[in-house]
Scaffold this motif. Sequence first.
Motif, PDB file in Angstrom:
ATOM      1  N   MET A  52       0.836  -1.196   0.000  1.00 28.43           N
ATOM      2  CA  MET A  52       0.000   0.000   0.000  1.00 28.43           C
ATOM      3  C   MET A  52       0.870   1.246   0.000  1.00 28.43           C
ATOM      4  N   ASN A  80      -4.780  -0.269  -8.617  1.00 30.81           N
ATOM      5  CA  ASN A  80      -5.866   0.666  -8.937  1.00 30.81           C
ATOM      6  C   ASN A  80      -5.309   1.813  -9.791  1.00 30.81           C
ATOM      7  N   ASN A  85      -8.970   5.548  -4.895  1.00 25.81           N
ATOM      8  CA  ASN A  85      -8.219   5.061  -3.736  1.00 25.81           C
ATOM      9  C   ASN A  85      -9.016   5.031  -2.431  1.00 25.81           C
ATOM     10  N   ILE A  90     -10.990   0.544  -4.344  1.00 27.34           N
ATOM     11  CA  ILE A  90     -10.053  -0.559  -4.116  1.00 27.34           C
ATOM     12  C   ILE A  90     -10.771  -1.899  -4.284  1.00 27.34           C
ATOM     13  N   THR A  93     -11.075  -2.726  -7.859  1.00 28.50           N
ATOM     14  CA  THR A  93      -9.808  -3.212  -8.428  1.00 28.50           C
ATOM     15  C   THR A  93      -9.686  -4.724  -8.289  1.00 28.50           C
ATOM     16  N   ILE A 111      -1.553  -1.109  -4.116  1.00 26.70           N
ATOM     17  CA  ILE A 111      -2.771  -0.328  -3.900  1.00 26.70           C
ATOM     18  C   ILE A 111      -2.446   1.058  -3.348  1.00 26.70           C
ATOM     19  N   VAL A 113      -3.852   4.234  -1.471  1.00 26.84           N
ATOM     20  CA  VAL A 113      -4.942   4.422  -0.513  1.00 26.84           C
ATOM     21  C   VAL A 113      -4.975   5.870  -0.044  1.00 26.84           C
ATOM     22  N   VAL A 121     -10.020   1.173   5.258  1.00 25.42           N
ATOM     23  CA  VAL A 121      -9.563   0.142   4.321  1.00 25.42           C
ATOM     24  C   VAL A 121      -8.887  -1.010   5.052  1.00 25.42           C
TER      25      VAL A 121
END
Length: 459
Positions: A52, A80, A85, A90, A93, A111, A113, A121
């Motif tokens: 991330m 993504n 985000n 997400i 994705t 990812i 974020v 998340v």
Amino acid sequence: MIKKILTLNVSKFSIKFCRLFQLGGTSLPGGIASKMYPDILKELSKDFTTIMVTGTNGKTTTTKIIAKILELNNIKYITNKSGANLLHGITTTFIENSSPDGTYDRKTALIEVDEAAFKVVTQYLKPDYLVVTNFFRDQLDRYGELYTTLNRVSDGIKNSPDTKLILNADDSLCASLAKNNSNKTLFYGLRKNAYKNTDKIINSDAMFCIFCKTKYDYSYNVYGHLGGFSCPKCNYSRPDTQITCSLVSELNSSHSNIDIEIENKSYTSKINLPGLYNVYNALSAIALNHILNLPVEKSIEALSSFESGFGRMETIKFEDKLIKVILVKNPTGFNQVLNYLLTEENNLEIAFIINDKIADGRDISWLWDVDFEKLESIQDKISNLYTSGIRAEDMSVRLKYAGIYTDKISQINTHSQLIDTGLKNTKPQNTFYILPTYTAMLEIRKILKNRFNLKEFWK
């Protein structure tokens, strides 16, 4: 199992439907899936190694640099790409990249974020590796006070005790995440004298110690509140770095050259991106490369061959001219973009497109914290300054009070006319710079996509 497959297929259909009608389909399908099966993201991501990237500035660029590193190391991944985000983006994705029965042909997820959404998340998706770029004041009417955002990220890390952290040592806020949590941590940053900052020091985001509220001392300043901070009362200070930029040897309008030390070994790298802020983005990606035990040479190759994503220094060719689109969204990032413009040797055509929609932040008073006054020093190279967007008048007033000659400022209400005028006035071999806020960037890029046959933003 039946509920999972049904949810996947309904969501996949909604993606195709949205794309058919040019609606993007980057978040809505994830929202549908979460309604049908609240733990769908947790279920789909359970077998992935997840990287991330979060923070205020540089998330998208850093994510794309890491993607290039993974590609050069033949690591297949999902990501993504669209920059959607938040939680539903997400989730989309993972849905889009799965087979109809929820299986995958790759096991790495990269990812991006949103920093304000990170806590939510991580309730469903726990990263194995977390890169944090920085924390700056950004859209206070959306995210609240800066420390609120920092606390959300810290709480999200507490949800993920096994996550390995890659943190910006020069950011007192970012570095504090290591003190507040027990996760294994790798730090990156610039050494003292790596870059001589000639700007006036503007530190309105983190002047005081996060732990005891005493004003920091600085042995050096890079920009904003980044640099060699130390608290004279509680001794909280910039931590030692394992990934260190020891010298920024060149910083111009097309690229930068830096010397890097990785665990006491030295390397030289070209970054195919301008701007000091991209030095930090590059260092964070190299730090992740190191913690993954991937060859350093591959990460250096990635930096030299990396191409910008949409709206982040994206370059578009038109005959013998260039268009550059550079997202601006807060004072610190905007100031760094202005510093980049100061390195341009040719005449400048610059457009500022300022919106105040929800995704931009309704409060645009932050424009008065941007150091537009530095443009005075290059007025002889500025041919025209255009303002557009919902708050074009406010932008024009800000430029006037910055000392910009008013006969160089033009307000243009439509984006199509803005592009036509800017390109017409841009001299051959020169660049037309477009600096939009987030929703303005999506609007202007849609027009540019249709005119110049660009990729869709989700591709």
